[in-house]
Write an enzyme that holds these catalytic residues in place. Structure first.
Site, PDB file in Angstrom:
ATOM      1  N   GLU A 129      -5.376  -4.173  -6.730  1.00 25.97           N
ATOM      2  CA  GLU A 129      -6.575  -5.001  -6.096  1.00 25.97           C
ATOM      3  C   GLU A 129      -6.348  -5.250  -4.618  1.00 25.97           C
ATOM      4  OE1 GLU A 129      -9.479  -5.055  -5.246  1.00 25.97           O
ATOM      5  OE2 GLU A 129     -10.172  -5.232  -7.116  1.00 25.97           O
TER       6      GLU A 129
ATOM      7  N   LYS B 267       0.844  -1.322   0.011  1.00 24.24           N
ATOM      8  CA  LYS B 267      -0.058  -0.053  -0.028  1.00 24.24           C
ATOM      9  C   LYS B 267       0.697   1.354   0.060  1.00 24.24           C
ATOM     10  CE  LYS B 267      -2.079  -2.207   3.621  1.00 24.24           C
ATOM     11  NZ  LYS B 267      -2.201  -3.678   3.331  1.00 24.24           N
TER      12      LYS B 267
ATOM     13  N   LYS C 283      -5.221   2.156   3.631  1.00 27.63           N
ATOM     14  CA  LYS C 283      -6.377   1.616   2.667  1.00 27.63           C
ATOM     15  C   LYS C 283      -7.347   2.811   2.106  1.00 27.63           C
ATOM     16  CE  LYS C 283      -5.942  -3.312   4.205  1.00 27.63           C
ATOM     17  NZ  LYS C 283      -6.377  -4.045   5.317  1.00 27.63           N
TER      18      LYS C 283
ATOM     19  N   LEU D   2     -10.599  -9.545  -2.269  1.00 23.18           N
ATOM     20  CA  LEU D   2     -12.055  -9.009  -2.567  1.00 23.18           C
ATOM     21  C   LEU D   2     -11.863  -7.914  -3.779  1.00 23.18           C
ATOM     22  CD1 LEU D   2     -13.545  -8.294   0.874  1.00 23.18           C
ATOM     23  CD2 LEU D   2     -13.863 -10.398  -0.537  1.00 23.18           C
TER      24      LEU D   2
ATOM     25  N   GLY E 213      -5.474 -12.411   5.044  1.00 22.27           N
ATOM     26  CA  GLY E 213      -4.938 -13.823   5.100  1.00 22.27           C
ATOM     27  C   GLY E 213      -4.021 -13.784   3.780  1.00 22.27           C
TER      28      GLY E 213
ATOM     29  N   ALA F 113      -7.737  -7.534   0.540  1.00 24.14           N
ATOM     30  CA  ALA F 113      -7.049  -8.622   0.086  1.00 24.14           C
ATOM     31  C   ALA F 113      -7.465  -9.081  -1.385  1.00 24.14           C
ATOM     32  CB  ALA F 113      -6.960  -9.599   0.942  1.00 24.14           C
TER      33      ALA F 113
ATOM     34  N   GLU G 247       0.280  -7.594   9.438  1.00 25.48           N
ATOM     35  CA  GLU G 247       1.369  -6.930   8.622  1.00 25.48           C
ATOM     36  C   GLU G 247       2.631  -7.415   9.302  1.00 25.48           C
ATOM     37  OE1 GLU G 247       1.350  -4.632   5.867  1.00 25.48           O
ATOM     38  OE2 GLU G 247      -0.516  -5.387   5.749  1.00 25.48           O
TER      39      GLU G 247
END
Ligand code: ADP
Ligand code: ASP
Ligand code: MG
Length: 852
Positions: free
Chosen positions: A642, A615, A718, A649, A832, A647, A703
């Site tokens: 993405e 990120k 995010k 999604l 995950g 993650a 993390e």
């Protein structure tokens, strides 16, 4: 089984090699002696025939003398010859200290004849091609004598052979053609006895003998042709063209300084390159060599250690469809236009017939499919004759109106992209046009032969160099050819080899067959880097190398300890990878490197696409983010992220879908941290905070430093990314952030961190319990609105959308103009290793789909 030890010597000793030295390899006594050493080295393997050009610059000086003479300038003409004699005398003196009276007399004799010719030209005021050839051939005669002296000085038996006594040609002065059968016999008759007697024939290049005995020349740069003609008659095993560059380059090194030597070219490819101006090897020289399958090696006499270019009958597509770009200047393009030509048979025949009658050869032809235009390019020196004779020939058609006009463009350059691999790969022409279009180079005409060996283009002369550079870059010819056909490959460069990286490597290996089935592309990992070192192989890392890297990293070691790793940061690794022609390269950032945006820009500049799960490069300074997008755009590259939010999604994807047709996002709210979601659930189940964190770490939900999650910094990143992507928050204002812990705890050892957390276990548990009594739950929420981002804990109704979220699941609600009443919701597992790796692979596959 062949016993190489005994056979090899025999085979090679019976072989003959032809070594041709160009003018630059003979420019001085020192260079000539160097050339002699190369001949002596070659003699260890074969018998040698030497073909020499004139000393560097001499042919041009002879042309200048002849031109001065025909202009009536007797003095300058004779002076030119005098200087040439003096230069050769001086070299002779340097070559040997013995008595060279005999040779000196020969040099003087040749020059005295040249003087006579010059005086004749002055007198007649006329310079026929026949006389010009006789004058020009003098340069090679002088050179051959010096070379033989130098050979003899080193103890090599040598004999000078003037090709205008035995190389039979037609009488097409200025660019004569060898009379194949006859020339073969007469050449062999002269050369073979010398070879049998172990002498080195030193043949004058460039010239031949017309049927009436006059001296002819084979055209400028014709010594190359002499060499291959000689090679054909003595059945040579190889022709070596010694010149002043390392071989045949992907483009003229004077125009493209970063051009590289091409290791191997098919005869046809080499012919095409030289036809369009690569003067390093004369085009017609390829014909005798190709006919007899004799390989030609182009080598640098100044750097004999370089392997040079091998020209032979092999077709090696290499890693790229286009092998070289060449250009030829000084052309005139004539375009015959008219709708009335359509369907009328014979117009083309008349056009070319009338040029043939004037003995004008056409360099390039193109006809548009509507048949309403025929364009042809001729060398500028024939431009005017071509124009007037065409206008005369087509006058009736013009009068009838079948032909509307004949348009003439002067000062035109022809540029060609050459490579037999083009026939196997669609889209090459499209790339050619796009690359030129981006640089605003307009095309006057385009031609592609049915063999798809080249695409040739006519451009304005002053744009030809720019066109060569543009195409050279478009096809990455400045990078090292991996020697492998990469049309079906897809190269991944992994930044980071942590848990996600390792999961990704396994996924890529697992999904290989499926990817090939879907996209016809085989993904391969060519590099992995951590902050200390990298593994790189331009045609892909071996499974064992990948396994070793994964084992080292999961044991907590760095890549630097691996035997095939190269120390250095990822920047150095990218620079190294950038030397090679990779296939559809994608930089995949699965690290948490801080300065990754710089690497991304570096990757875009190299022509790589980028996929990131990291990120930081998108959530740092706004200016950096903008530069990144701008660079991607100007370089025509893709940036996919993405896996940075939710993650695997489809959060970013959903946002893009929403924005693409013009919808406006008004607000996004979400539980964006699977880690914090998991911890909240554990707290609700009565687990103390410190234990919940320990478990999250163990499950790979955090993390690398869990404080980044607990402090809210990760969620804030995010949210920042969503704010930027949606255009809602374009400022450097930091998000309003309250975390579970303070970010100053970052960097602690896990045990120390857990000890600190123990101190807040009790108050945290109390807070959760109190909420429970009131039917509330704690959720860590991010809210992105016009101009503001807020991130922190919120007490929510147990039954609300976010309140009913369980475990590590993420949920994001997008509210927009279109989704006003009920928000667009994306929800599911959002943390995950596996799902993140899946998200990354998803981005990689989209790029594969786009680039296939
Ligand atoms: P020689 O005197 O050895 O015959 P030339 O001058 O005829 O040498 O040819 C060598 C020159 O050709 C090089 O110095 C280079 O400038 C030029 N050249 C043009 N195109 C190319 C190319 N694609 N690869 C290598 N050299 C090229
Ligand atoms: N000396 C001649 C020329 O300069 C021939 C050659 O070098 O090949 O064109
Ligand atoms: Mg040459």
């Amino acid at each position: 089984i062949i016993n190489h030890g005994t056979n090899e010597g025999l085979i090679f000793m019976s072989q003959v090699e032809v070594h041709k030295f160009g003018g630059s390899s003979l420019a001085s006594a020192e260079r000539i002696l160097h050339a002699v050493r190369l001949v002596i080295e070659a003699q260890a393997e074969a018998k040698v025939v030497v073909v020499v050009s004139a000393l560097g610059g001499v042919t041009d000086e002879l042309v200048a003398a002849a031109v001065a003479a025909v202009g009536g300038d007797r003095e300058r003409g004779l002076d030119g010859i005098g200087k040439i004699l003096a230069r050769h005398e001086m070299v002779l003196a340097e070559l040997s200290d013995g008595d060279q009276h005999e040779i000196s007399l020969q040099l003087a004799g040749i020059c005295s004849e040249l003087g006579d010719l010059i005086r004749g030209v002055v007198l007649l005021g006329e310079l026929s091609l026949r006389i010009k050839d006789r004058i020009l051939a003098g340069g090679e005669k002088l050179a051959a004598r010096l070379f033989a002296v130098a050979l003899k000085g080193q103890g090599v038996e040598a004999a000078v052979l003037d090709a205008d006594t035995f190389l039979e040609t037609d009488d097409h002065f200025g660019s004569a053609n060898a009379l194949s059968g006859v020339a073969d016999r007469t050449m062999k008759a002269v050369l073979q006895p010398l070879l049998d007697a172990d002498q080195v024939p030193v043949v004058t290049g460039f010239c031949g003998r017309a049927p009436d005995g006059a001296t002819t020349t084979l055209g400028r740069d014709g010594s190359d042709l002499t060499a291959t003609l000689v090679a054909g008659t003595v059945a040579a095993g190889q022709v070596v063209i010694w010149t002043d560059v390392d071989g045949i380059f992907g483009a003229d090194p004077r125009v493209v300084p970063e051009a590289r030597v091409i290791a191997q070219l098919n005869y046809r490819e080499a012919a095409e390159m030289s036809y369009y101006g690569a003067k390093v090897l004369h085009q017609r020289a390829l014909i005798p060599a190709a006919a007899r399958g004799i390989p030609i090696r182009v080598r640098n006499s100044l750097a004999p250690e370089a392997t040079g270019t091998m020209v032979d009958s092999r077709f090696t597509p290499g890693s790229h469809p286009v092998k070289g770009i060449s250009a030829i200047q000084n052309h005139t393009l004539i375009s015959v236009e008219g709708k009335g030509m359509a369907g009328v048979p014979g117009v083309a025949a008349r056009v070319f017939g009338c040029l043939a009658q004037k003995e004008i050869s056409v360099t390039m032809i193109s006809q548009s499919s509507s048949e309403s235009t025929i364009s042809l390019a001729v060398p500028a020196e024939h431009g005017e004759v071509a124009e007037t004779s065409l206008k005369r020939e087509l006058r009736p058609d013009i009068v009838r109106g079948d032909i509307e006009e004949i348009v003439v463009y002067r000062d035109v350059g022809l540029v060609a992209a050459v490579g037999m691999g083009m026939a196997h790969m669609p889209g090459v022409a499209a790339r050619v046009f796009a690359a030129l279009g981006r640089r605003k180079i307009s095309l006057l005409a385009i031609a592609q032969g049915p063999s798809e060996l080249n695409i040739s283009l006519a451009v304005q002369g002053r744009q030809a160099d720019a066109a060569v550079r543009a195409l050279h870059q478009e096809f990455s010819l400045h990078r090292i050819d991996t020697g492998e056909d990469s049309t079906r490959r897809f190269d991944l460069i992994l930044l980071g080899c942590g848990q996600i990286g390792r999961a990704l490597i396994e996924l890529v290996q697992e999904r290989q067959a499926d990817m090939f089935a879907r996209f016809g592309l085989q993904a391969r990992i060519v590099a992995i880097a951590d902050r200390s070192a990298s593994l790189f192989h331009p045609t892909g890392l071996e499974p064992e190398q990948l396994a070793a890297a994964m084992a080292a990293k999961s044991a907590g070691a760095s890549l630097a300890g691996l035997s095939d790793a190269v120390a250095g940061d990822p920047k150095a690794m990218l620079a190294r990878a950038g030397n090679y022609r990779l296939a559809r390269p994608v930089l995949v950032d699965v690290s948490d490197a801080d300065q990754a945006h710089e690497l991304f820009s570096q990757a875009f500049a190299l022509g790589y696409d980028v996929v990131t799960a990291n990120k930081k490069p998108l959530a740092g300074a706004l200016a950096d983010y903008r530069v990144l997008l701008q660079t991607a755009q100007t370089q025509g590259r893709l940036l996919k992220a993405e896996a940075t939010v939710g993650a695997g999604l489809p959060v970013v994807d959903t946002l893009e879908m929403l924005l693409a047709p013009g919808d406006q996002l008004s607000r996004a709210r979400g539980c964006l941290s699977g880690t914090l979601g998991f911890i909240m659930a554990q707290l609700e189940d009565g687990q103390p905070l410190s234990e919940a964190v320990a478990e999250a770490v163990r499950l790979g939900y955090t993390e690398p430093d869990p404080v980044v999650d607990l402090s809210g910094v990760d969620v804030a990143r995010k949210a920042t990314i969503l704010g930027r992507m949606s255009g809602l928050v374009l400022s450097d204002e930091p998000p309003a952030l309250t975390g579970l812990v303070d970010s100053s705890l970052a960097g602690l050892e896990l045990a120390d961190l857990l000890a600190k957390l123990k101190q807040v276990d009790a108050p945290m548990a109390a807070r959760v319990e109190k909420g429970k009594q009131a039917g509330k739950v704690l959720r860590y929420l991010a809210r992105v609105e016009q101009g503001s981002i807020e991130v922190g804990l919120a007490e929510l109704d147990k039954d609300s959308a976010f309140g009913s979220l369980r475990g590590s699941d993420n949920m994001i609600l997008f509210e927009s103009e279109r989704y006003r009443q009920r928000p667009l919701t994306v929800t599911g597992p959002g943390a995950g290793v596996e799902v993140t790796a899946m998200g990354v692979l998803g981005d990689i596959l989209r790029i594969a789909a786009e680039r296939r």
